[in-house]
Design an enzyme around this catalytic site. Structure first.
Site, PDB file in Angstrom:
ATOM      1  N   ASP A  34       5.901   4.445   5.041  1.00 25.06           N
ATOM      2  CA  ASP A  34       6.816   3.467   5.648  1.00 25.06           C
ATOM      3  C   ASP A  34       6.941   2.192   4.807  1.00 25.06           C
ATOM      4  O   ASP A  34       7.718   1.294   5.149  1.00 25.06           O
ATOM      5  CB  ASP A  34       6.408   3.144   7.099  1.00 25.06           C
ATOM      6  CG  ASP A  34       5.000   2.606   7.244  1.00 25.06           C
ATOM      7  OD1 ASP A  34       4.115   3.044   6.489  1.00 25.06           O
ATOM      8  OD2 ASP A  34       4.783   1.748   8.126  1.00 25.06           O
ATOM      9  N   HIS A  62       0.842  -1.192   0.000  1.00 29.71           N
ATOM     10  CA  HIS A  62       0.000   0.000   0.000  1.00 29.71           C
ATOM     11  C   HIS A  62       0.882   1.249   0.000  1.00 29.71           C
ATOM     12  O   HIS A  62       2.103   1.163   0.162  1.00 29.71           O
ATOM     13  CB  HIS A  62      -0.980  -0.009   1.175  1.00 29.71           C
ATOM     14  CG  HIS A  62      -0.356   0.096   2.529  1.00 29.71           C
ATOM     15  ND1 HIS A  62       0.491  -0.865   3.042  1.00 29.71           N
ATOM     16  CD2 HIS A  62      -0.466   1.048   3.495  1.00 29.71           C
ATOM     17  CE1 HIS A  62       0.869  -0.499   4.250  1.00 29.71           C
ATOM     18  NE2 HIS A  62       0.307   0.652   4.555  1.00 29.71           N
ATOM     19  N   HIS A 118       6.126  -5.395  11.760  1.00 30.07           N
ATOM     20  CA  HIS A 118       5.480  -4.081  11.743  1.00 30.07           C
ATOM     21  C   HIS A 118       5.073  -3.674  13.167  1.00 30.07           C
ATOM     22  O   HIS A 118       3.934  -3.318  13.454  1.00 30.07           O
ATOM     23  CB  HIS A 118       4.251  -4.135  10.809  1.00 30.07           C
ATOM     24  CG  HIS A 118       3.770  -2.777  10.346  1.00 30.07           C
ATOM     25  ND1 HIS A 118       2.822  -2.059  11.035  1.00 30.07           N
ATOM     26  CD2 HIS A 118       4.088  -2.032   9.255  1.00 30.07           C
ATOM     27  CE1 HIS A 118       2.576  -0.929  10.374  1.00 30.07           C
ATOM     28  NE2 HIS A 118       3.335  -0.885   9.304  1.00 30.07           N
TER      29      HIS A 118
END
Ligand SMILES: [Zn+2]
Ligand SMILES: [Zn+2]
Length: 320
Positions: free
Chosen positions: A66, A62, A273
């Site tokens: 980051d 996406h 993450h």
């Protein structure tokens, strides 16, 4: 199949964790596939034993910074080094204008074969983004603040193991015939015999599979995509106690990731993450997230930068 974590922090880099990127090394090919490319990913390559010149495909989940701010720099450096034989890029629709805009405004030119493949229908589940004779890559939409995709890589079943002793016992002269028989093909020998490779190979060997699922809150579509995968890499931005924040920001908690692994019957789960708020020394640490996940799905690991994992078939088959 071997996975190397090049960035395991969410949002911003920390002293020990860079932002998202994962390299997948494929068997029998000297190539790497990269999943996400957060800022500084090319520096992480320099600190690892991996070579950027081997990258052939880049899959973007996406368009949050980051996961993509390292991409223009990496693509430009590959051009300057002159050692890339080509890159195929896959990702959301906005990827094309992002890359083209940066290249144009910085007067950069990509000097190697380069293609951007947009995933145009964000609601399409189990969408095949790439397929050849050895691998298939599918994606499915996730639930995040912007369109996001989980990716699954499946290695196709391979021919069974070649029975060398049987081949020798049949007086088959070594050489090209062996490689044809190993692939299960028919060969005609100089003495006129016609042999079928299938008679010299064991049962077909199942291929390995890997799923990369970030960024998302708990998602049924992701569970469907990950069904029976050998390795699931799932985001785990928050600890269970920060559930409210996970809902607000559309991220997963450690327990959501573990529940997804359990429902998808995967072989192994790796949490990545992680929010920088859980840095070691703080009241909640990454090990606490790991503990929470293991209570639901015991075969869970915590990712850290430069961790390498070989994707293996699980010894026991999930029966739930
Ligand atoms: Zn993120
Ligand atoms: Zn995000």
């Amino acid at each position: 199949m071997q996975v190397t974590f090049l960035g395991t922090s969410s949002g911003v880099p920390t002293r020990n964790r860079n932002v998202s990127a994962i390299a997948l090394r494929l068997p029998q090919r000297s190539e790497l596939w990269l999943f996400d490319c957060g800022e500084g990913t090319q520096h992480q390559f320099l600190r690892s034993e991996l070579r950027t010149s081997q990258i052939r495909k880049i899959f973007i989940t996406h368009m949050h910074g980051d996961h993509i701010y390292g991409l223009p720099g990496l693509l430009a450096s590959l051009g300057l080094a002159g050692n890339s034989s080509g890159i195929d890029l896959y990702g959301p629709h906005a990827l094309k204008s992002y890359i083209n805009g940066i290249l144009q405004s910085s007067s950069s030119r990509i000097s190697y074969p380069f293609q951007i493949n947009s995933i145009e229908n964000p609601h399409f589940e189990n969408h095949v983004v790439f397929e050849d004779e050895d691998f298939m890559v599918r994606c499915t939409p996730l639930i995040h603040r912007v369109p996001a995709f989980a990716y699954r890589v499946d290695q196709k079943p391979r021919p069974g193991r070649f029975d060398l002793n049987k081949a020798k016992a049949c007086n088959i002269p070594p050489g090209p015939n062996y490689s044809q028989l190993q692939l299960g093909k028919k060969v005609k020998l100089d003495d006129g015999r016609i042999l079928n490779g299938k008679d010299f190979c064991g049962p077909p060997r199942a291929g390995k599979s890997f799923v990369y699922c970030t960024d998302t809150i708990f998602s049924k579509a992701a569970i469907e995509l990950a069904q029976g995968a050998d390795l699931l890499i799932h985001e785990s931005t928050f600890a269970h106690q920060d559930l409210d924040m996970a809902y607000q920001r559309k991220h997963s908690t450690s327990t959501m990731a573990a529940q997804a692994a359990l429902e998808a019957c995967v072989g192994q789960l790796v949490l990545t993450h992680l929010s920088p708020r859980y840095a070691p020394g703080n009241p909640v640490s990454p090990n606490d997230l790991l503990k929470e996940a293991k209570e639901i799905f015991p075969n869970t690991l915590l990712a850290k930068d430069f961790l390498q994992i070989n994707v293996e078939k699980p010894e026991t088959v999930c029966d739930t």
